[in-house]
Design an enzyme around this catalytic site. Structure first.
Site, PDB file in Angstrom:
ATOM      1  N   GLU A  98       1.328  -1.155  -0.179  1.00 52.85           N
ATOM      2  CA  GLU A  98      -0.027   0.085   0.043  1.00 52.85           C
ATOM      3  C   GLU A  98       1.073   1.396   0.497  1.00 52.85           C
ATOM      4  O   GLU A  98       2.136   1.334   0.263  1.00 52.85           O
ATOM      5  CB  GLU A  98      -0.798   0.183   0.870  1.00 52.85           C
ATOM      6  CG  GLU A  98      -1.627  -1.071   1.246  1.00 52.85           C
ATOM      7  CD  GLU A  98      -1.921  -1.031   2.733  1.00 52.85           C
ATOM      8  OE1 GLU A  98      -2.288  -0.536   3.622  1.00 52.85           O
ATOM      9  OE2 GLU A  98      -3.191  -2.718   3.444  1.00 52.85           O
TER      10      GLU A  98
ATOM     11  N   LYS B 246       2.566   4.756   1.633  1.00 54.22           N
ATOM     12  CA  LYS B 246       2.349   5.839   2.809  1.00 54.22           C
ATOM     13  C   LYS B 246       1.853   7.116   3.075  1.00 54.22           C
ATOM     14  O   LYS B 246       2.278   7.319   2.351  1.00 54.22           O
ATOM     15  CB  LYS B 246       3.555   4.664   3.360  1.00 54.22           C
ATOM     16  CG  LYS B 246       3.532   5.839   4.817  1.00 54.22           C
ATOM     17  CD  LYS B 246       4.952   5.421   6.034  1.00 54.22           C
ATOM     18  CE  LYS B 246       4.728   5.050   7.702  1.00 54.22           C
ATOM     19  NZ  LYS B 246       4.100   7.044   7.572  1.00 54.22           N
TER      20      LYS B 246
ATOM     21  N   ASP C  40       0.593  10.549   3.993  1.00 52.53           N
ATOM     22  CA  ASP C  40       1.518  11.498   4.740  1.00 52.53           C
ATOM     23  C   ASP C  40       0.619  12.410   4.760  1.00 52.53           C
ATOM     24  O   ASP C  40      -0.080  13.395   4.466  1.00 52.53           O
ATOM     25  CB  ASP C  40       2.565  12.247   3.693  1.00 52.53           C
ATOM     26  CG  ASP C  40       3.052  12.940   4.704  1.00 52.53           C
ATOM     27  OD1 ASP C  40       3.084  12.635   6.085  1.00 52.53           O
ATOM     28  OD2 ASP C  40       4.401  13.112   4.244  1.00 52.53           O
TER      29      ASP C  40
ATOM     30  N   TYR D  82      -9.227   7.488   3.915  1.00 56.73           N
ATOM     31  CA  TYR D  82      -8.574   6.225   3.100  1.00 56.73           C
ATOM     32  C   TYR D  82      -8.293   5.242   4.197  1.00 56.73           C
ATOM     33  O   TYR D  82      -7.595   5.478   5.324  1.00 56.73           O
ATOM     34  CB  TYR D  82      -7.228   6.331   2.037  1.00 56.73           C
ATOM     35  CG  TYR D  82      -7.391   6.927   0.598  1.00 56.73           C
ATOM     36  CD1 TYR D  82      -8.163   6.092  -0.065  1.00 56.73           C
ATOM     37  CD2 TYR D  82      -6.676   8.200   0.109  1.00 56.73           C
ATOM     38  CE1 TYR D  82      -7.923   6.930  -1.836  1.00 56.73           C
ATOM     39  CE2 TYR D  82      -6.692   8.782  -0.442  1.00 56.73           C
ATOM     40  CZ  TYR D  82      -7.702   8.051  -1.625  1.00 56.73           C
ATOM     41  OH  TYR D  82      -7.520   9.233  -2.686  1.00 56.73           O
TER      42      TYR D  82
ATOM     43  N   LYS E 137      10.536   3.756   2.846  1.00 53.96           N
ATOM     44  CA  LYS E 137       9.927   4.917   2.958  1.00 53.96           C
ATOM     45  C   LYS E 137      11.121   5.414   1.375  1.00 53.96           C
ATOM     46  O   LYS E 137      12.354   4.935   1.065  1.00 53.96           O
ATOM     47  CB  LYS E 137      11.093   5.898   3.958  1.00 53.96           C
ATOM     48  CG  LYS E 137      10.699   5.559   5.370  1.00 53.96           C
ATOM     49  CD  LYS E 137       8.986   6.232   5.441  1.00 53.96           C
ATOM     50  CE  LYS E 137       8.907   7.518   5.383  1.00 53.96           C
ATOM     51  NZ  LYS E 137       8.865   7.752   7.860  1.00 53.96           N
TER      52      LYS E 137
ATOM     53  N   CYS F 258      19.234  46.256 -11.918  1.00 58.67           N
ATOM     54  CA  CYS F 258      20.146  44.856 -12.373  1.00 58.67           C
ATOM     55  C   CYS F 258      21.145  44.529 -11.755  1.00 58.67           C
ATOM     56  O   CYS F 258      22.068  45.419 -12.309  1.00 58.67           O
ATOM     57  CB  CYS F 258      20.068  45.137 -13.751  1.00 58.67           C
ATOM     58  SG  CYS F 258      19.850  43.325 -14.668  1.00 58.67           S
TER      59      CYS F 258
ATOM     60  N   CYS G  82      23.308  44.709 -15.734  1.00 60.26           N
ATOM     61  CA  CYS G  82      23.839  45.326 -16.341  1.00 60.26           C
ATOM     62  C   CYS G  82      23.474  46.477 -16.249  1.00 60.26           C
ATOM     63  O   CYS G  82      23.538  47.905 -16.574  1.00 60.26           O
ATOM     64  CB  CYS G  82      22.964  45.609 -17.699  1.00 60.26           C
ATOM     65  SG  CYS G  82      21.222  45.549 -17.124  1.00 60.26           S
TER      66      CYS G  82
ATOM     67  N   CYS H 122      14.353  43.987 -14.647  1.00 61.64           N
ATOM     68  CA  CYS H 122      15.614  44.651 -15.239  1.00 61.64           C
ATOM     69  C   CYS H 122      14.114  45.223 -16.719  1.00 61.64           C
ATOM     70  O   CYS H 122      14.201  43.970 -18.024  1.00 61.64           O
ATOM     71  CB  CYS H 122      16.737  43.575 -15.799  1.00 61.64           C
ATOM     72  SG  CYS H 122      17.732  44.843 -17.092  1.00 61.64           S
TER      73      CYS H 122
ATOM     74  N   CYS I  82      20.600  43.763 -21.899  1.00 59.43           N
ATOM     75  CA  CYS I  82      21.386  43.059 -20.710  1.00 59.43           C
ATOM     76  C   CYS I  82      21.765  41.994 -20.779  1.00 59.43           C
ATOM     77  O   CYS I  82      21.141  41.165 -21.011  1.00 59.43           O
ATOM     78  CB  CYS I  82      19.772  43.064 -20.032  1.00 59.43           C
ATOM     79  SG  CYS I  82      20.294  42.033 -17.896  1.00 59.43           S
TER      80      CYS I  82
END
Ligand code: IVH
Length: 670
Positions: free
Chosen positions: A115, A117, A119, A225, A316, A410, A413, A428, A434
């Site tokens: 199954e 696992k 969380d 579930y 896991k 920026c 540039c 920018c 640039c």
């Protein structure tokens, strides 16, 4: 006029009918009636109960919400303790687990129930004579909290068991989870209301179940579930875990669709890999898989060590969240000039790789999470998604942790940085002046899905620009082998390979070329639609906004962006240079509207097709007027299923979307 006796009869009928449809919807995933009809039944029941309040019972489907808030949760003692699971972190630990069982049971091969696992958080549901009388959290395993009012609001938990034959007392155990999509929506609403957001779906599920006011819980997207049973009296259950789960399903409890019975370590490990591959596509978080000895008699022989059974183990997955230190925040400039703050981290192993950088998205996100340089942060890396800083462990904040502010100019540039009112990103304003934006534009141009220039990776583009060898994408085609061979880590052979690859990329397709220009808002799919609609680059370049808006899937924002792009002189100059350099593509035959037999139909393709690539199929469908999207929903007309399909095929079945095999697809395309 209804008499009281008639009302009583009708109320019972309605409840049975509603419960039946709940079962079909939540357990079988196969609703029989439209939502509107279901709502009508529920409203009729509500109206009758309002008129005859004496008829209301706690297991009526109308009685999920509305209970008065509690002052505190009562304590619940678990008659059968709620255990935890031992963990296995690698294959060796799984095979050790299996070996111990084989030895003790004197068997060659064990049958396991496998199954996911989940969380979320473990919950116990107590049914007396088929009626839900109590819901409790796991707590420390021997006693938890009474959260009955809250679990009653979860629609996937039946208030009354379905069918017949259930034991008089049946304690069902399982996991309450919040879906990923529900979690994202919840956080959006919380943010919009200026309320606290949750770090992950698990915390959100836990927080939602621990509300004293069940009316709040009712608004949260929780699901349940089942994965086992606790106390059982006055009835007997099957003798295998997997069969007990099937019984639960018949009684109206939802099971996870990924449950499977497998044999031996080999079966376990195959299952693990299969679920790991699917992990990102599932709409809920899982942190591994669980293997349980399927036979209950065998489980008994194995017994327990302290709080965990010897007959089960959690295998896991690599953790997706870890803690580390934020060393610095740098600012990166993207192709469109967007400035992204990037966290430089103390290296940390997360999601299966070592991560040193993570995105912080934008200034608002940094402020919202109150991230400061020097903080201990939680980093998340899920699947192939770019790692991100999720939250700060504020309790570990040291003195001197510094706040971050986006620079006004920026960093590459020096142009001014602007943030439009409705945008999260600061940008920018340097455009192709640039260097950072130019580099990103060239990287995009060379990418696999764009011009597909083999061997021209990010590092090489940066070197070429840094050395002044190229200024824009068109300059690539003026490169000589000797220019390139002089660069770091380049030899004669690799230089020649690059020149050859550039040569080869000159013959392309119109949609690739459009995509490679990096017009904002124009992704691969839009590029393909545009190519098909206009048939020639010239026609696209000359098109006006009002014509563009008529192209399917092109809205005013996309249309404006396209016009804006072609309006810029420097873009037109680069395009002219590219065309002069010999970039060409075969003519496109625009399918006339009358021949667009699949107009307005939405397709999803999953798995491998044998007669053509997925991209080719996509292009053909689009040429016939269809839309091709990446995920299955109620709006999808057809799901094309090839070899080794993903979870999209299952989703299609669940939603009742028509499934096409390759032959049927080819027939439709004729
Ligand atoms: S079985 C003795 N099955 O994992 C068996 N637990 O570490 C105990 N969990 O508290 C539980 N998915 O919250 C089982 N398919 C699954 C599970 C599962 C998630 C959680 C559960 C439990 C914890 C045990």
């Amino acid at each position: 006029m209804t008499t009281a006796a008639e009302a009583k009869k009708r109320v019972q009928q309605l409840r049975d009918e509603i419960n039946h449809h709940n079962y079909l919807y939540y357990v079988e995933d196969a609703p029989e009636i439209p939502d509107s009809e279901y709502d009508r039944l529920l409203r009729e029941l509500q109206a009758l109960e309002q008129e005859y309040p004496d008829l209301i019972t706690t297991d009526s489907p109308t009685q999920r919400v509305g209970a008065a808030p509690l002052k505190a949760f009562a304590e619940v003692k678990h008659k059968v303790p709620m255990l935890s699971l031992n963990n296995a972190f690698d294959e060796q630990e799984v095979s050790d687990f299996d070996r111990r069982i084989c030895e003790k049971l004197e068997r060659k091969e064990i049958t396991y129930a496998a199954e996911p696992k989940l969380d979320g958080l473990a919950i116990s549901l107590l049914y007396e004579d088929g009626v839900l009388v109590r819901g409790a959290t796991r707590g420390d395993g021997s006693s938890g909290e009474d959260v009955t009012q809250n679990v009653r609001t979860i629609e996937t938990i039946p208030l009354k068991l379905h069918g017949k034959g259930f034991p008089q007392t049946l304690e069902v155990r399982g996991e309450v989870i919040m879906t990923k999509s529900g979690f994202n929506k919840l956080n959006e609403t919380q943010r919009a209301k200026g309320e606290k957001t949750f770090a992950n779906p698990r915390n959100a599920a836990a927080g939602s179940l621990r509300q004293l006011d069940s009316n709040i819980t009712a608004t949260r997207p929780l699901e349940f579930y089942s994965y086992g049973v606790g106390q059982v009296t006055g009835g007997k259950l099957a003798s295998r875990h997997s069969d007990i789960l099937k019984q639960l399903r018949d009684w109206g409890l939802r099971l996870n669709p990924e449950l499977k019975v497998v044999k031996g370590v080999k079966g376990c490990l195959e299952y693990y890999q299969n679920i790991l591959n699917k992990r990102e596509q599932l709409n809920y978080d899982i942190d591994g898989v669980v293997y349980k000895v399927d036979g209950l008699a065998e489980q008994d022989v194995m017994g327990f060590v302290s709080r965990a059974p010897r007959w089960a183990i959690a295998h896991k997955f690599p953790a997706q969240e870890e803690m580390t230190t934020l060393l610095a925040i740098d600012v990166q400039v993207g192709r469109t000039g967007a400035l992204t703050p990037v966290a430089r981290l103390e290296p940390v192993f997360v999601g299966g790789v070592t991560v040193t950088n993570a995105t912080l998205h934008n200034q608002d996100e940094i402020d919202r999470k109150d991230v400061r340089v020097g903080d201990t942060v939680i980093v998340r890396r899920a699947g192939d998604v770019i790692p991100e800083v999720v939250s700060v462990v504020t309790s570990k904040r040291k003195k001197g942790a510094r706040k971050f502010k986006m620079p006004a100019h920026c960093p590459v540039c020096g142009s001014e940085v602007l943030r439009l009112d409705d945008e999260a990103a600061a940008r920018c304003t340097g455009g192709l002046f640039c260097e950072a934006q130019r580099k990103e534009a060239i990287k995009h141009f060379a990418a696999r899905k764009a011009m597909d220039i083999d061997g021209l990776g990010d590092k090489l583009v940066e070197q070429l620009v840094d050395e002044g060898l190229i200024h824009d994408a068109a300059d690539l085609f003026t490169l000589k082998k000797d220019d390139v061979a002089g660069l770091e880590r380049m030899a004669d052979k690799s230089a020649q390979n690059l020149i050859d690859a550039l040569d080869k990329s000159r013959s392309t397709t119109l949609d690739r070329f459009i995509f490679s220009l990096g017009i904002r808002q124009v992704g691969e799919t839009t590029a393909r639609t545009l190519a098909q609609h206009f048939g020639s680059f010239d026609a696209l370049m000359k098109s006006k906004e009002d014509e563009l808006i008529n192209v399917s899937d092109v809205g005013p924002i996309v249309a404006e962006s396209i016009c804006h792009f072609f309006h810029e002189k420097h873009n037109r100059d680069v395009i002219n240079k590219l065309l002069k350099a010999g970039i060409s593509w075969p003519d496109i035959e625009v399918t006339p509207k009358s021949k667009q037999t699949l107009a307005e139909k939405t397709f999803v393709i999953t798995g491998t097709l044998s007669s053509m690539g997925r991209d080719e199929a996509k292009a053909k469908l689009i040429a016939l007027g269809a839309k091709v999207t990446g995920s299955v929903s109620k709006k999808t007309d057809y799901v094309v299923v090839g070899e080794n399909p993903g979870s999209k095929a299952t989703k299609a079945e669940q939603l009742g979307v028509e499934i096409l095999d390759e032959d049927k697809l080819l027939a439709l395309m004729k």
